[in-house]
Design an enzyme around this catalytic site. Structure first.
Site, PDB file in Angstrom:
ATOM      1  N   HIS A   1       0.094   5.879  -9.248  1.00 53.96           N
ATOM      2  CA  HIS A   1       0.419   4.453  -9.335  1.00 53.96           C
ATOM      3  C   HIS A   1      -0.032   3.878 -10.680  1.00 53.96           C
ATOM      4  O   HIS A   1       0.756   3.253 -11.403  1.00 53.96           O
ATOM      5  CB  HIS A   1      -0.273   3.714  -8.190  1.00 53.96           C
ATOM      6  N   GLU A   2      -1.309   4.110 -11.024  1.00 52.37           N
ATOM      7  CA  GLU A   2      -1.820   3.560 -12.283  1.00 52.37           C
ATOM      8  C   GLU A   2      -1.163   4.222 -13.483  1.00 52.37           C
ATOM      9  O   GLU A   2      -0.999   3.597 -14.538  1.00 52.37           O
ATOM     10  CB  GLU A   2      -3.342   3.713 -12.342  1.00 52.37           C
TER      11      GLU A   2
ATOM     12  N   HIS B   1       1.864   2.260 -14.376  1.00 51.54           N
ATOM     13  CA  HIS B   1       1.500   1.099 -15.207  1.00 51.54           C
ATOM     14  C   HIS B   1       1.257   1.533 -16.646  1.00 51.54           C
ATOM     15  O   HIS B   1       1.727   0.914 -17.603  1.00 51.54           O
ATOM     16  CB  HIS B   1       0.208   0.466 -14.684  1.00 51.54           C
TER      17      HIS B   1
ATOM     18  N   GLU C   1       4.679  -3.890 -11.761  1.00 49.14           N
ATOM     19  CA  GLU C   1       4.477  -3.202 -10.485  1.00 49.14           C
ATOM     20  C   GLU C   1       5.660  -2.300 -10.144  1.00 49.14           C
ATOM     21  O   GLU C   1       5.496  -1.283  -9.461  1.00 49.14           O
ATOM     22  CB  GLU C   1       4.240  -4.208  -9.356  1.00 49.14           C
TER      23      GLU C   1
END
Length: 495
Positions: free
Chosen positions: A260-261, A264, A290
């Site tokens: 997830h990160e 980003h 997001e």
């Protein structure tokens, strides 16, 4: 006019330096700083924020904005002009002493939140939260609002978004999720979580590092560390850092959290260098940001194709899953079970966590709930929407750090991110029908290139609505995400 544009860029560059300093101090506070340094560090953050405010509200900025002829600028400089003008008009409405006060309040509030979460006691955090809420209400009064008071906060993270627009999107989203969730509940006989076990932290870290490197994370321009709450932070060109949190009994929070990160971070690492000196080295919105993290975490990282490629490696790392067959693992990694913790929520029910927070935040800023009733409101909504009740405050109202630094209006971005991600997925598959096949072969280059060309390189040049229309040819819809969920989970649960 060229001289005026150059002078404006120099001021923006100085503000960028102060913002980078603040980011470095924030990262250090969450990763390395000793507790005794917090008060002084908070003052430093307050000082940096005040200096940025001074630059932003200076007579020089106003004079340069007046001198520059907007219609004669190129696309990127027009975006720079729009952003700095908007920020100037906003900043001039806030007294300088308030900027410093807000920075100090939010810094101390974050520390209080960490202590309260550790001790599972909302009462420790409540007086700090009350100050932050009052600070944001005061901020709304300074900035002003044309419709719902909460619109002012939404616009901070999702330009042009309003309560009216969001209510319609979220109503369709909620109905679609609840309908599918009810079908799954009726279809299943047993839903035991079989991935709870023993997963050494060092091995979790090794595997996570391998995966994010394969996905394209540039370790020459970033790093991975541990913090209480996972996040990504851009400290300036060539320095994008991510943090994660490990659970020895469950590999999903760290592995999926790192993916997830990484999403980003790939976005941040994909900005054009020239955007850094123009105030445009940021996402088009937090919802678009997001979309990148959720695209990688869910659409890639929880796909059947992804785990067909990585599952043998994962088994080599962890004894507890060596005897679990692939189909069972895939079902478990996508197991649907309403739960208490947002960051650990399954892909299907995740948006319900966001809708709960959205409704609470609306209530706070429209004077519909008092701080003494927030905890009860939180618990009742969790029981109503997800059928679960927190045993203690750390798995309830204290689970997120966002309110501690005043990030009200941020949470809707997570749900919007899912909607954007699904709409982008639909377009990528249209442009490259072999996308899923490439994922199964561990080839992520073409996906990253598509995202670089269509999303990343633009930074904050376009508004979120402009960007999604440029890419997909239409406004944001909930239908693509709902269709994606129905297709995926109907197959997993044989609906």
């Amino acid at each position: 006019m060229k001289d005026s544009v150059s002078k404006l860029k120099e001021i923006i560059k100085k503000m960028g330096y102060f913002n980078s300093m603040s980011s470095i101090m924030y990262w250090d506070m969450s990763v390395n700083a000793p507790k005794k340094s917090i008060d002084y560090r908070s003052e430093l953050l307050g000082f940096a924020s005040t200096e940025v405010h001074k630059l932003m509200t200076s007579d020089s900025v106003k004079e340069l904005l007046d001198e520059i002829k907007y219609e004669e600028l190129d696309v990127i400089d027009k975006a720079m002009y729009r952003e700095i003008k908007k920020e100037y008009e906003k900043a001039t409405k806030i007294p300088e002493e308030k900027v410093h006060e807000y920075a100090v309040i939010s810094s101390k509030s974050q520390v209080a939140w960490e202590e309260a979460k550790e001790k599972k006691d909302f009462e420790i955090f409540k007086p700090h939260l009350e100050k932050v809420i009052n600070m944001k209400k005061e901020y709304i009064d300074f900035i002003g609002n044309k419709g719902n008071k909460y619109d002012t906060l939404l616009d901070e993270f999702e330009k042009g978004m309003t309560v009216d627009k969001l209510d319609k999107l979220f109503e369709e989203l909620k109905n679609g999720i609840m309908e599918l969730l009810n079908k799954i509940r009726k279809s299943r006989k047993e839903n035991k979580d079989k991935l709870i076990g023993n997963y050494p932290i060092e091995k979790q870290k090794e595997f996570s590092l391998k995966v994010i490197k394969d996905l394209g994370f540039d370790f020459d321009g970033g790093r991975l560390d541990k913090s209480v709450h996972p996040y990504t932070i851009n400290l300036g060109y060539g320095d994008v850092r991510i943090t994660t949190h490990y659970n020895e009994k469950d590999l999903r929070p760290a592995v999926l959290g790192c993916i997830h990160e990484c999403g980003h971070a790939l976005y941040e690492q994909g900005f054009k260098e020239e955007l850094y000196n123009k105030g445009l080295s940021d996402g088009a919105s937090m919802g678009i940001h997001e979309s990148q993290s959720l695209f990688y975490e869910n659409i890639i990282g929880q796909s059947k194709e992804f785990w067909k490629y990585y599952y043998k490696d994962l088994q080599d790392y962890f004894e507890d899953i060596k005897n679990m067959d692939f189909d069972e693992f895939y079902q478990q990694i996508n197991r649907v079970e309403p739960s208490l913790i947002r960051i650990d929520a399954d892909e299907l029910t995740y948006c319900l966590h966001i809708i709960i927070r959205y409704e609470i935040e609306k209530a706070i800023f429209n004077e519909e709930v008092e701080i003494n009733n927030l905890k009860d409101m939180w618990n009742k909504k969790y029981e109503e929407y997800l059928g679960v009740i927190p045993d203690h405050d750390s798995e309830g109202i204290l689970q997120d750090m966002h309110w501690s630094d005043g990030s009200f209006g941020y949470f809707p971005s997570y749900a919007l991110g899912n909607l954007y991600a699904a709409q982008f997925r639909n377009k990528i598959i249209s442009d490259n029908p072999k996308m899923l096949e490439e994922i199964e072969n561990g080839n992520f280059e073409s996906i990253l290139k598509w995202l670089r060309d269509n999303v990343h390189k633009h930074g904050a040049v376009y508004s979120p609505s402009e960007l999604v229309c440029n890419i997909t040819g239409e406004e944001l819809h909930a239908k693509y995400f709902i269709e994606y969920l129905n297709d995926k989970y109907s197959k997993i649960y044989n609906l």
